[in-house]
Write a protein that holds these residues in place. Structure first.
Motif, PDB file in Angstrom:
ATOM      1  N   VAL A 148       0.840  -1.199   0.000  1.00  0.00           N
ATOM      2  CA  VAL A 148       0.000   0.000   0.000  1.00  0.00           C
ATOM      3  C   VAL A 148       0.879   1.254   0.000  1.00  0.00           C
ATOM      4  CG1 VAL A 148      -1.610   1.358   1.402  1.00  0.00           C
ATOM      5  CG2 VAL A 148      -2.007  -1.088   1.055  1.00  0.00           C
ATOM      6  N   PHE A 149       1.915   1.287   0.864  1.00  0.00           N
ATOM      7  CA  PHE A 149       2.800   2.451   0.910  1.00  0.00           C
ATOM      8  C   PHE A 149       3.575   2.611  -0.393  1.00  0.00           C
ATOM      9  CE2 PHE A 149       2.436   2.025   5.621  1.00  0.00           C
ATOM     10  CZ  PHE A 149       1.827   3.236   5.819  1.00  0.00           C
ATOM     11  N   ALA A 150       4.007   1.509  -0.981  1.00  0.00           N
ATOM     12  CA  ALA A 150       4.734   1.593  -2.245  1.00  0.00           C
ATOM     13  C   ALA A 150       3.849   2.180  -3.332  1.00  0.00           C
ATOM     14  CB  ALA A 150       5.241   0.210  -2.660  1.00  0.00           C
ATOM     15  N   CYS A 151       2.579   1.816  -3.353  1.00  0.00           N
ATOM     16  CA  CYS A 151       1.649   2.352  -4.344  1.00  0.00           C
ATOM     17  C   CYS A 151       1.324   3.817  -4.044  1.00  0.00           C
ATOM     18  CB  CYS A 151       0.357   1.545  -4.381  1.00  0.00           C
ATOM     19  SG  CYS A 151       0.597  -0.107  -5.052  1.00  0.00           S
ATOM     20  N   ALA A 152       1.266   4.182  -2.779  1.00  0.00           N
ATOM     21  CA  ALA A 152       0.898   5.539  -2.407  1.00  0.00           C
ATOM     22  C   ALA A 152       2.053   6.519  -2.600  1.00  0.00           C
ATOM     23  CB  ALA A 152       0.443   5.575  -0.950  1.00  0.00           C
ATOM     24  N   THR A 153       3.291   6.033  -2.502  1.00  0.00           N
ATOM     25  CA  THR A 153       4.446   6.916  -2.577  1.00  0.00           C
ATOM     26  C   THR A 153       4.491   7.727  -3.868  1.00  0.00           C
ATOM     27  OG1 THR A 153       5.659   5.478  -1.091  1.00  0.00           O
ATOM     28  CG2 THR A 153       6.960   6.992  -2.402  1.00  0.00           C
ATOM     29  N   PRO A 154       4.331   7.130  -5.066  1.00  0.00           N
ATOM     30  CA  PRO A 154       4.353   7.957  -6.277  1.00  0.00           C
ATOM     31  C   PRO A 154       3.245   9.005  -6.287  1.00  0.00           C
ATOM     32  CG  PRO A 154       4.656   5.652  -6.853  1.00  0.00           C
ATOM     33  CD  PRO A 154       4.303   5.704  -5.393  1.00  0.00           C
ATOM     34  N   ALA A 155       2.072   8.653  -5.786  1.00  0.00           N
ATOM     35  CA  ALA A 155       0.976   9.629  -5.750  1.00  0.00           C
ATOM     36  C   ALA A 155       1.304  10.759  -4.784  1.00  0.00           C
ATOM     37  CB  ALA A 155      -0.331   8.943  -5.360  1.00  0.00           C
ATOM     38  N   LEU A 156       1.862  10.408  -3.619  1.00  0.00           N
ATOM     39  CA  LEU A 156       2.247  11.441  -2.659  1.00  0.00           C
ATOM     40  C   LEU A 156       3.368  12.305  -3.228  1.00  0.00           C
ATOM     41  CD1 LEU A 156       2.180   9.502   0.726  1.00  0.00           C
ATOM     42  CD2 LEU A 156       0.610  11.283  -0.039  1.00  0.00           C
ATOM     43  N   ALA A 157       4.345  11.673  -3.877  1.00  0.00           N
ATOM     44  CA  ALA A 157       5.445  12.432  -4.469  1.00  0.00           C
ATOM     45  C   ALA A 157       4.918  13.387  -5.535  1.00  0.00           C
ATOM     46  CB  ALA A 157       6.489  11.492  -5.057  1.00  0.00           C
ATOM     47  N   GLN A 158       3.971  12.917  -6.326  1.00  0.00           N
ATOM     48  CA  GLN A 158       3.386  13.775  -7.364  1.00  0.00           C
ATOM     49  C   GLN A 158       2.621  14.932  -6.729  1.00  0.00           C
ATOM     50  OE1 GLN A 158       4.370  13.160 -10.314  1.00  0.00           O
ATOM     51  NE2 GLN A 158       3.256  14.756 -11.332  1.00  0.00           N
ATOM     52  N   SER A 159       1.907  14.644  -5.645  1.00  0.00           N
ATOM     53  CA  SER A 159       1.178  15.688  -4.922  1.00  0.00           C
ATOM     54  C   SER A 159       2.152  16.703  -4.335  1.00  0.00           C
ATOM     55  CB  SER A 159       0.337  15.051  -3.819  1.00  0.00           C
ATOM     56  OG  SER A 159      -0.223  16.033  -2.995  1.00  0.00           O
ATOM     57  N   ASP A 160       3.243  16.199  -3.722  1.00  0.00           N
ATOM     58  CA  ASP A 160       4.261  17.088  -3.169  1.00  0.00           C
ATOM     59  C   ASP A 160       4.888  17.935  -4.267  1.00  0.00           C
ATOM     60  OD1 ASP A 160       3.795  15.976  -0.687  1.00  0.00           O
ATOM     61  OD2 ASP A 160       5.602  14.726  -0.694  1.00  0.00           O
ATOM     62  N   LEU A 161       5.156  17.325  -5.424  1.00  0.00           N
ATOM     63  CA  LEU A 161       5.740  18.059  -6.540  1.00  0.00           C
ATOM     64  C   LEU A 161       4.798  19.169  -6.998  1.00  0.00           C
ATOM     65  CD1 LEU A 161       8.080  18.373  -8.538  1.00  0.00           C
ATOM     66  CD2 LEU A 161       6.890  16.771 -10.044  1.00  0.00           C
ATOM     67  N   GLY A 162       3.515  18.866  -7.060  1.00  0.00           N
ATOM     68  CA  GLY A 162       2.532  19.878  -7.450  1.00  0.00           C
ATOM     69  C   GLY A 162       2.489  21.035  -6.474  1.00  0.00           C
ATOM     70  N   ALA A 163       2.508  20.742  -5.190  1.00  0.00           N
ATOM     71  CA  ALA A 163       2.463  21.789  -4.170  1.00  0.00           C
ATOM     72  C   ALA A 163       3.735  22.634  -4.201  1.00  0.00           C
ATOM     73  CB  ALA A 163       2.273  21.167  -2.787  1.00  0.00           C
ATOM     74  N   GLU A 164       4.880  21.980  -4.319  1.00  0.00           N
ATOM     75  CA  GLU A 164       6.149  22.722  -4.384  1.00  0.00           C
ATOM     76  C   GLU A 164       6.214  23.576  -5.652  1.00  0.00           C
ATOM     77  OE1 GLU A 164       8.318  23.133  -2.077  1.00  0.00           O
ATOM     78  OE2 GLU A 164       7.671  21.587  -0.691  1.00  0.00           O
ATOM     79  N   THR A 165       5.698  23.035  -6.757  1.00  0.00           N
ATOM     80  CA  THR A 165       5.703  23.783  -8.019  1.00  0.00           C
ATOM     81  C   THR A 165       4.828  25.024  -7.907  1.00  0.00           C
ATOM     82  OG1 THR A 165       6.128  21.762  -9.284  1.00  0.00           O
ATOM     83  CG2 THR A 165       5.239  23.639 -10.501  1.00  0.00           C
ATOM     84  N   GLN A 166       3.666  24.887  -7.302  1.00  0.00           N
ATOM     85  CA  GLN A 166       2.781  26.055  -7.107  1.00  0.00           C
ATOM     86  C   GLN A 166       3.475  27.134  -6.288  1.00  0.00           C
ATOM     87  OE1 GLN A 166       0.387  25.794  -9.549  1.00  0.00           O
ATOM     88  NE2 GLN A 166      -0.908  26.782  -8.044  1.00  0.00           N
ATOM     89  N   ALA A 167       4.129  26.727  -5.212  1.00  0.00           N
ATOM     90  CA  ALA A 167       4.826  27.691  -4.359  1.00  0.00           C
ATOM     91  C   ALA A 167       5.987  28.340  -5.114  1.00  0.00           C
ATOM     92  CB  ALA A 167       5.336  27.001  -3.091  1.00  0.00           C
ATOM     93  N   ALA A 168       6.720  27.551  -5.881  1.00  0.00           N
ATOM     94  CA  ALA A 168       7.843  28.090  -6.656  1.00  0.00           C
ATOM     95  C   ALA A 168       7.357  29.028  -7.746  1.00  0.00           C
ATOM     96  CB  ALA A 168       8.654  26.947  -7.259  1.00  0.00           C
ATOM     97  N   ARG A 169       6.269  28.671  -8.377  1.00  0.00           N
ATOM     98  CA  ARG A 169       5.682  29.531  -9.425  1.00  0.00           C
ATOM     99  C   ARG A 169       5.328  30.898  -8.841  1.00  0.00           C
ATOM    100  NH1 ARG A 169       1.438  26.148 -11.356  1.00  0.00           N
ATOM    101  NH2 ARG A 169       3.000  25.066 -12.599  1.00  0.00           N
ATOM    102  N   ALA A 170       4.754  30.908  -7.647  1.00  0.00           N
ATOM    103  CA  ALA A 170       4.401  32.166  -6.987  1.00  0.00           C
ATOM    104  C   ALA A 170       5.655  32.957  -6.619  1.00  0.00           C
ATOM    105  CB  ALA A 170       3.558  31.898  -5.743  1.00  0.00           C
ATOM    106  N   LEU A 171       6.671  32.275  -6.129  1.00  0.00           N
ATOM    107  CA  LEU A 171       7.925  32.925  -5.746  1.00  0.00           C
ATOM    108  C   LEU A 171       8.622  33.521  -6.981  1.00  0.00           C
ATOM    109  CD1 LEU A 171       9.594  33.383  -3.183  1.00  0.00           C
ATOM    110  CD2 LEU A 171      10.675  31.171  -3.589  1.00  0.00           C
ATOM    111  N   ALA A 172       8.663  32.759  -8.071  1.00  0.00           N
ATOM    112  CA  ALA A 172       9.249  33.263  -9.322  1.00  0.00           C
ATOM    113  C   ALA A 172       8.464  34.472  -9.815  1.00  0.00           C
ATOM    114  CB  ALA A 172       9.269  32.162 -10.373  1.00  0.00           C
ATOM    115  N   GLY A 173       7.147  34.419  -9.691  1.00  0.00           N
ATOM    116  CA  GLY A 173       6.304  35.546 -10.090  1.00  0.00           C
ATOM    117  C   GLY A 173       6.605  36.790  -9.278  1.00  0.00           C
ATOM    118  N   GLN A 174       6.876  36.617  -7.980  1.00  0.00           N
ATOM    119  CA  GLN A 174       7.235  37.758  -7.138  1.00  0.00           C
ATOM    120  C   GLN A 174       8.536  38.390  -7.604  1.00  0.00           C
ATOM    121  OE1 GLN A 174       7.005  35.614  -3.279  1.00  0.00           O
ATOM    122  NE2 GLN A 174       5.901  37.442  -2.594  1.00  0.00           N
TER     123      GLN A 174
END
Length: 192
Positions: A11-37
């Motif tokens: 279950v954790f092995a299957c969830a890890t890619p989804a969590l990593a993708q979610s983390d990547l999305g959240a970090e990308t949103q924050a970085a996009r805002a920072l770059a915009g600033q």
């Protein structure tokens, strides 16, 4: 007991890619805002200086204000925020590392294939010898106002050429045209 551990591990092995993708999305949103600033603050300062004192004075904005803005955003965010380019004006501040060079070269290929520069970005988690990092690059397209300092020899006024030669004797950041990539905002955030 072993079966339930194996099931949980699966279950954790299957969830890890989804969590990593979610983390990547959240970090990308924050970085996009920072770059915009960074782009918004630098662009506003640059436009004001161009209007008030012309392109010769505006060189100081990119030389002094841009690193100060990036440094302030870095301190506020906990990530390293800067600008990089394959054709640097100030090699001490704008030289890309190996990862950034690869992404910038890919940006050039993507631009040549017709991708819109305004939306061009790249984000990923990278394992480096010092640890795991979130890395982000956002393309900086050449705008018409950039040409007074970054354009072809015909576009750059003589006073600007003299100031650039004095301030940046090894300048490689000229010869650009609108629609090209001047460089990128880079963000590097430690993840551990």
């Amino acid at each position: 007991m072993r079966r339930s551990i194996a099931v949980l591990a699966g279950v954790f092995a299957c969830a890890t890619p989804a969590l990593a993708q979610s983390d990547l999305g959240a970090e990308t949103q924050a970085a996009r805002a920072l770059a915009g600033q960074l782009v918004q603050q630098l662009g506003g300062t640059l436009k004001a200086e161009l209007a008030a004192n012309g392109p010769e004075a505006a060189i100081g904005v990119c030389k002094d204000a841009a690193p100060a803005i990036a440094g302030n955003l870095s301190r506020q965010s906990g990530a390293k925020v800067a600008r990089v380019s394959l054709r640097t004006r100030n090699a001490m501040l704008g030289s890309p590392d190996a990862w950034e060079q690869t992404v910038l070269a890919d940006f050039d290929r993507r631009a040549a294939a017709g991708e819109k520069l305004e939306a061009m970005e790249h984000a990923e988690f990278v394992d480096e010898p010092a640890g795991r990092y979130f890395r982000y690059l956002k393309a900086i397209p050449v705008q018409p106002m950039c040409l007074a300092c970054h354009g072809t020899a015909e576009n750059i006024p003589e006073g600007v050429k003299r100031k650039l030669a004095a301030d940046y004797p090894n300048d490689r950041a000229t010869g650009y045209a609108p629609g090209q990539i001047r460089g990128a905002v880079t963000i590097k955030k430690p993840m551990n």
